[in-house]
Design an enzyme around this catalytic site. Structure first.
Site, PDB file in Angstrom:
ATOM      1  N   ASN A   1       7.496  27.159  24.330  1.00  7.56           N
ATOM      2  CA  ASN A   1       7.029  28.044  23.427  1.00  7.56           C
ATOM      3  C   ASN A   1       6.962  29.344  23.836  1.00  7.56           C
ATOM      4  OD1 ASN A   1       5.969  29.763  21.174  1.00  7.56           O
ATOM      5  ND2 ASN A   1       4.219  28.355  20.818  1.00  7.56           N
ATOM      6  N   TRP A   2       7.743  30.409  23.672  1.00 12.53           N
ATOM      7  CA  TRP A   2       7.594  31.594  24.490  1.00 12.53           C
ATOM      8  C   TRP A   2       6.834  32.600  23.728  1.00 12.53           C
ATOM      9  CZ3 TRP A   2      12.834  34.084  26.477  1.00 12.53           C
ATOM     10  CH2 TRP A   2      13.290  33.204  27.509  1.00 12.53           C
TER      11      TRP A   2
ATOM     12  N   GLU B   1      -2.184  29.267  16.464  1.00 14.68           N
ATOM     13  CA  GLU B   1      -2.300  30.694  16.447  1.00 14.68           C
ATOM     14  C   GLU B   1      -1.720  31.363  15.103  1.00 14.68           C
ATOM     15  OE1 GLU B   1       0.192  31.210  19.938  1.00 14.68           O
ATOM     16  OE2 GLU B   1      -1.509  30.329  21.259  1.00 14.68           O
TER      17      GLU B   1
ATOM     18  N   GLU C   1      -2.297  19.818  20.408  1.00 15.77           N
ATOM     19  CA  GLU C   1      -2.629  21.046  20.958  1.00 15.77           C
ATOM     20  C   GLU C   1      -4.192  21.206  20.709  1.00 15.77           C
ATOM     21  OE1 GLU C   1       1.138  23.409  22.174  1.00 15.77           O
ATOM     22  OE2 GLU C   1       0.313  24.159  20.180  1.00 15.77           O
TER      23      GLU C   1
ATOM     24  N   GLY D   1      -3.803  28.225  26.661  1.00 16.30           N
ATOM     25  CA  GLY D   1      -3.910  29.321  27.402  1.00 16.30           C
ATOM     26  C   GLY D   1      -5.223  29.442  28.121  1.00 16.30           C
TER      27      GLY D   1
ATOM     28  N   GLY E   1       3.419  26.461  26.747  1.00 16.64           N
ATOM     29  CA  GLY E   1       3.463  27.962  26.446  1.00 16.64           C
ATOM     30  C   GLY E   1       3.712  28.653  27.812  1.00 16.64           C
TER      31      GLY E   1
END
Ligand code: 13P
Length: 248
Positions: A9-10, A95, A163, A169, A229
């Site tokens: 997932n960019w 997000e 997740e 992150g 990510g």
């Protein structure tokens, strides 16, 4: 045993010049021992599709609208993703839930739209740190799973990504026991709902997956791959994660 899946997932990263990472990825994994999908920003889907034609790397979108078309400025439909070359779409990412106020009902409608367009939906769920501290993890992911699955969801068109919000992150990951507990719960819930097909739904773990921790995570029961990510942005790192999954 479902075929394992490594999904990158960019997020909101990537310009045209970064498409060269895909060339490296495709060269490293011409005959991958697992499914591989990259979800670049929507602006890069068309060029990425052209670049990946004839390779083993699939493409996915990061979100779609629940309507097939209409007056929704700035949004993209599932059919448009498919038209641009995507075969997958990430839905319900934390997000999107946080930045765009997406609730379970909206996500379920998007799941139905994705399936109607012939896309494989990657449904994301996971608890916040406060919810984990309150002992509510299973309740939270159970509710997200029950509410997010549409009537057409099956093992071929649906992937679940656990997740934990606090692991995204941050460089922090749950313990093996914590991942095993949630994935075991997701598996039993899916078999309760879908019968034997529930065994074949891919369950991905996502949140700070790196080359250094991938093998450990992939050894956990009911982990069928990862949603990656930051470490998916560089072909070398994502390649190492894919290799760990192939070896698991
Ligand atoms: P990181 O791998 O950067 O923690 O992101 C995980 C994620 O949110 C993938 O969807």
């Amino acid at each position: 045993m479902p075929r394992k899946l490594a999904a990158g997932n960019w997020k909101m990263h990537g310009l045209a010049r970064d498409l060269s990472e895909l060339d490296r990825l495709a060269a490293d994994h011409s005959v991958p021992g697992c499914d591989v999908v990259v979800c670049p920003p929507a602006t890069l889907l068309g060029p990425a599709a052209a670049r990946l034609e004839g390779t083993a790397i699939a493409l996915g979108g990061q979100d779609c609208h629940f309507a097939a078309s209409g007056a929704h400025t700035g949004d993209i439909s599932a059919g448009m993703l498919r038209d641009a070359g995507a075969r997958h779409v990430i839905l319900g990412h934390s997000e999107r839930r946080a930045d765009h106020g997406e609730d379970d009902a909206t996500i379920a409608a998007k799941m139905a739209a994705a399936h109607a367009a012939g896309l494989i939906a990657i449904l994301c769920l996971g608890e916040t740190e406060a919810e984990r501290d309150a002992g509510a993890t299973i309740e939270v992911v159970g509710k997200q799973l029950a509410a997010g699955l549409d009537a057409d969801a099956d093992a071929d068109n649906t992937v679940i990504a656990y997740e934990p919000v606090w692991a995204i992150g941050t460089g922090r990951t749950p313990t093996e026991a914590q991942i095993a507990e949630v994935h075991g719960f997701l598996r039993s819930t899916l078999t309760g709902r879908l019968g034997d097909a529930g065994e074949a739904v891919r369950l991905l773990y996502g949140g700070s997956v790196k080359p250094a921790n991938a093998a450990e995570i992939f050894a956990i029961t009911d982990v069928d791959g990862a949603l990656v990510g930051g470490a998916s942005l560089k072909a070398a790192d994502f390649s190492a994660i894919i290799a760990a999954l192939e070896a698991a």
